[in-house]
Design a protein around this motif. Structure first.
Motif, PDB file in Angstrom:
ATOM      1  N   VAL A 118     -36.543  -3.455 -18.092  1.00 45.24           N
ATOM      2  CA  VAL A 118     -37.301  -2.457 -17.344  1.00 45.24           C
ATOM      3  C   VAL A 118     -38.584  -3.013 -16.721  1.00 45.24           C
ATOM      4  N   ARG A 119     -38.971  -4.205 -17.121  1.00 49.63           N
ATOM      5  CA  ARG A 119     -40.191  -4.770 -16.557  1.00 49.63           C
ATOM      6  C   ARG A 119     -40.137  -6.275 -16.765  1.00 49.63           C
TER       7      ARG A 119
ATOM      8  N   ARG B 190     -33.819   3.873 -15.913  1.00 47.92           N
ATOM      9  CA  ARG B 190     -33.862   3.386 -17.292  1.00 47.92           C
ATOM     10  C   ARG B 190     -32.798   4.090 -18.116  1.00 47.92           C
TER      11      ARG B 190
ATOM     12  N   SER C  16     -41.236  -3.696 -12.058  1.00 50.39           N
ATOM     13  CA  SER C  16     -40.967  -2.608 -12.985  1.00 50.39           C
ATOM     14  C   SER C  16     -39.799  -1.765 -12.478  1.00 50.39           C
TER      15      SER C  16
ATOM     16  N   SER D 297     -39.856   2.932 -24.350  1.00 55.99           N
ATOM     17  CA  SER D 297     -39.277   1.945 -23.442  1.00 55.99           C
ATOM     18  C   SER D 297     -40.126   0.680 -23.349  1.00 55.99           C
ATOM     19  N   GLN D 298     -41.243   0.615 -24.068  1.00 58.49           N
ATOM     20  CA  GLN D 298     -42.090  -0.582 -24.041  1.00 58.49           C
ATOM     21  C   GLN D 298     -41.778  -1.482 -25.228  1.00 58.49           C
TER      22      GLN D 298
ATOM     23  N   ASP E  45     -35.687  -1.377 -22.686  1.00 56.65           N
ATOM     24  CA  ASP E  45     -35.715  -0.136 -23.454  1.00 56.65           C
ATOM     25  C   ASP E  45     -34.774  -0.196 -24.657  1.00 56.65           C
TER      26      ASP E  45
ATOM     27  N   ASN F   7     -32.691   6.244 -20.436  1.00 53.26           N
ATOM     28  CA  ASN F   7     -32.774   7.696 -20.541  1.00 53.26           C
ATOM     29  C   ASN F   7     -33.089   8.357 -19.202  1.00 53.26           C
ATOM     30  N   GLY F   8     -33.089   7.570 -18.147  1.00 56.98           N
ATOM     31  CA  GLY F   8     -33.459   8.091 -16.832  1.00 56.98           C
ATOM     32  C   GLY F   8     -32.375   8.971 -16.232  1.00 56.98           C
TER      33      GLY F   8
ATOM     34  N   GLU G 294     -37.758   1.584 -11.874  1.00 51.33           N
ATOM     35  CA  GLU G 294     -38.089   3.008 -11.744  1.00 51.33           C
ATOM     36  C   GLU G 294     -37.568   3.759 -12.959  1.00 51.33           C
ATOM     37  N   SER G 295     -38.304   4.785 -13.357  1.00 54.67           N
ATOM     38  CA  SER G 295     -37.951   5.438 -14.621  1.00 54.67           C
ATOM     39  C   SER G 295     -36.587   6.115 -14.568  1.00 54.67           C
ATOM     40  N   GLU G 296     -36.140   6.577 -13.387  1.00 50.46           N
ATOM     41  CA  GLU G 296     -34.826   7.253 -13.382  1.00 50.46           C
ATOM     42  C   GLU G 296     -33.669   6.293 -13.595  1.00 50.46           C
TER      43      GLU G 296
END
Lengths: 326, 328
Positions: free
Chosen positions: A165-166, B29, B23, A206-207, A175, B31-32, B25-27
């Motif tokens: 995620v990063r 991820r 990074s 998620s970190q 995550d 759980n996104g 995007e959260s959607e």
């Protein structure tokens, strides 16, 4: 818990390698959108998980445990610097089946949380391959393994699935949730290649931060040589004068120091010292007074090797031990 | 769970605007929204066959709908002491849920609502599925819409022993000869049974006890969640009550470093005869609902969020047996 430590970054942006031809297509899709996509992820996991799990170990230092992963048949283990805690430390590697093996920490990079450990017992060990070409990308599906909360034979190591995620130069984030005990454990891509080592977490689920393989590759030689690299937050160099022997002596008229007291659970006791033993030499230097011994220890650091010439029950003996920490 | 370990360091205040940082995007991820969308079939099952258990407007837990006429299983300790339990199945809300029976050993309660024509969950034939297999569980509800969260089976099925052994939840006076209660622990079985400071315990399961060692010997093999008969003296009168045993480690909870980084976790998270483990990123309230496979069949019931990285579910084999027993 709220202490903030320097987040170290190299100045250069990472050079993205070209995608390998065998890269699973699912990684280049924004998100899985069919049952088939989900099956691809599940099938990849089922294929590579047994081997990945076999090579994942618990690293026990007595006062705590972390995780690690074997990367060579001779038993070279990668872990986190804050698990190894130092260079040349004795520790125990516990395999998935519960088998315990003697091991020793090699070098570490204290600034980015990399460390190497060597299994001392001869054998051919299960191992995983590393993503040396740095082919993983943001959004790739990954899985983590580790002995969350410590070794539990009935449970085994715990597998978690997530995405990258990063990414930053010396840290990648997924995550796949991590917790204490996972430190030093492996992060894999869907082909079962090692892409990172678990290091630390943020408050948000998620970190979960991992040290990327490129950090290990960059310092491979130094770690192999047993060097303590950098003065970072993840491991502290042993400090001169902080050594602990754990016995009291008095000078003998004929030379040498007679042991008058051995501290309970001290390094001296663990090395087998008894009252009445006589220390003739330390690291080749004959000892005549207590002050000489004290001076020498003051110049040493915890973990330093001591070669001792002794008289035990009148018989000459030699002993090698490590100085403890005060 | 007692083992020591090197704590993963907890880092706060990550710098956001550093060069070279990318990074997702959260959607996108795990759980996104975009990722979760692929689990629509399983979400539809949760919509019809899972229940949202609320105390007023506050979500407490989820439930498993097991009959068309309104029998629902949930996590007992999450709803204990709630007088007015409201239950939502699909879009219908029922305010009059009753606790019909509980199984203290598994921490399962059977609820009944006045409903008809519900769609009960369909059980999978086995919970024996390989690690790495997709599973789906309830996530926080948005209005009347259930949400699905994905994860995988992440460890071997096994017993989770009661942390620290099983206990009544009383502190005994140390200096008196009799087993006189000095203090009754909050939320303990002893408190529920009405034991009080000053009561003197004289029998456990019909066996005379007068020393702490005798009592400890009798308690040694007991399981958290089971009950014992405690006979006690109060003001010269003897009485006997059933006392639920709790896991000692949960009565005298001290937050470990791992607990501190876990967010909220279930207050009852140990002392289960057998569980399957998964990695769904839920919270304390996301227990009690069904754990589904990709076919939408129920492979278990979520029973504890143990910590940041580990969640437990009762396997379907045991769940069916518990349901049948509580329905009698």
């Amino acid at each position: 818990m709220t202490r903030r430590f320097p987040f170290l970054l190299l100045a250069l942006a990472p050079v993205m390698a070209m995608a390998a031809p065998d890269r699973p297509y699912i990684n280049d899709k924004k998100a899985p959108d069919s049952r088939k996509d989900l099956d691809v992820i599940q099938k990849a996991l089922a294929t590579v998980l047994p081997k990945a799990r076999e090579a994942t170990v618990c690293i026990d230092l007595g006062e705590g445990s972390g995780s690690g992963v074997i990367v060579s048949p001779e038993g070279l283990v990668l872990t986190a610097a804050h698990v190894a805690t130092g260079v040349g430390k004795e520790l125990t590697v516990i395999m998935e089946d519960g088998k315990k093996l003697k091991a020793e920490s090699m070098g570490l990079v204290s600034t980015t949380d990399c460390a190497m450990v060597r299994i001392l017992e001869k054998g051919t060990y299960p191992f995983v391959s590393m993503d040396r070409e740095d082919t993983t990308k943001l959004g790739d599906w990954v899985f983590s393994l580790g002995h969350s909360g410590g070794f539990d034979k009935d449970r085994g190591s715990v597998v978690r699935l997530g995405r990258l995620v990063r990414t930053a130069d010396s840290t990648i984030q997924s995550d796949c949730t991590l917790i204490g005990g996972d430190s030093g454990g492996p992060l894999f891509d869907l082909e079962g290649r090692l892409i990172g080592i678990h290091s630390r977490v943020g408050e948000v689920l998620s970190q979960n931060m991992h040290v990327p393989m490129r950090e290990f590759i960059a310092h491979w030689e130094e770690m192999t040589r047993g060097e303590f690299v950098g003065e970072g937050p993840f491991a502290k160099k042993p400090e001169k004068g902080k050594g602990f022997f754990g016995l009291a002596t008095e000078a003998r008229p004929e030379g040498g120091l007679k042991v008058t007291k051995v501290g309970r659970e001290s390094p001296a006791e663990k090395a087998g010292f008894k009252e009445g033993d006589v220390i003739l030499k330390l690291n080749g230097k004959p000892l005549a007074t207590r002050e000489e011994l004290q001076e020498m220890i003051k110049e040493m650091s915890p973990g330093d090797k001591m070669a001792l010439d002794l008289l035990k029950g009148g018989k000459a003996e030699t002993l090698e031990m490590k100085l403890g920490e005060r | 769970m007692n083992a020591k370990f090197f704590p993963i360091l907890l880092v706060l205040g990550l710098s956001q605007s550093v060069q070279g940082v990318q990074s997702l995007e959260s959607e996108l991820r795990k759980n996104g929204e975009t990722v979760v969308a692929v689990f629509e079939e399983q979400r539809a099952v949760l919509q019809k066959s899972s229940a949202v258990i609320r105390d007023g407007r506050k979500e407490l837990a989820y439930g498993v709908v097991i009959s068309a006429d309104g029998y629902i299983l949930t996590k007992a300790s999450e709803i204990a002491k709630i007088s007015a339990i409201s239950v939502t199945v699909d879009e219908a809300k029922f305010d009059n849920a009753k606790v019909v029976a509980t199984d203290a050993a598994w921490d399962v309660a059977l609820l009944k609502i006045e409903a008809q024509g519900l769609q009960p969950i369909q059980y999978a034939s086995s919970s024996d599925i390989p690690q790495g297999t997709w599973v789906v569980a309830n996530g926080a509800t948005s209005g009347s819409r259930r949400r699905a969260l994905p994860g995988i089976i992440s460890a071997k099925p096994r017993e989770i022993p009661a942390h620290g052994g099983a206990a009544l939840g009383v502190v005994l006076k140390s200096k008196t000869k009799a087993l006189e209660i000095e203090e009754v622990n909050e939320k303990s079985g002893a408190q529920e049974a009405g034991l009080q400071k000053g009561d003197v315990i004289v029998m456990i399961d019909g066996k005379n006890v007068s020393k702490i060692e005798e009592m400890a010997a009798l308690m040694k093999d007991k399981k958290a969640g089971s009950t014992v008969k405690v006979t006690y003296k109060r003001a010269g009168k003897e009485d006997t009550v059933d006392v639920r045993l709790a896991a000692k480690g949960e009565l005298f909870a001290q937050k470990s470093r791992n607990d501190q980084m876990s967010g909220d976790y279930s207050s009852r998270r140990t002392g289960f005869p057998r569980v399957i483990q998964h990695d769904v990123l839920g919270n304390k309230e996301s227990t009690g609902g069904p754990l589904l496979n990709l076919e939408g069949l129920c492979i278990g019931m979520n029973i504890a969020r143990a910590d940041r990285a580990q969640s437990f579910a009762i396997p379907v084999e045991e769940l069916k047996e518990i349901a049948a027993r509580l329905m009698k």
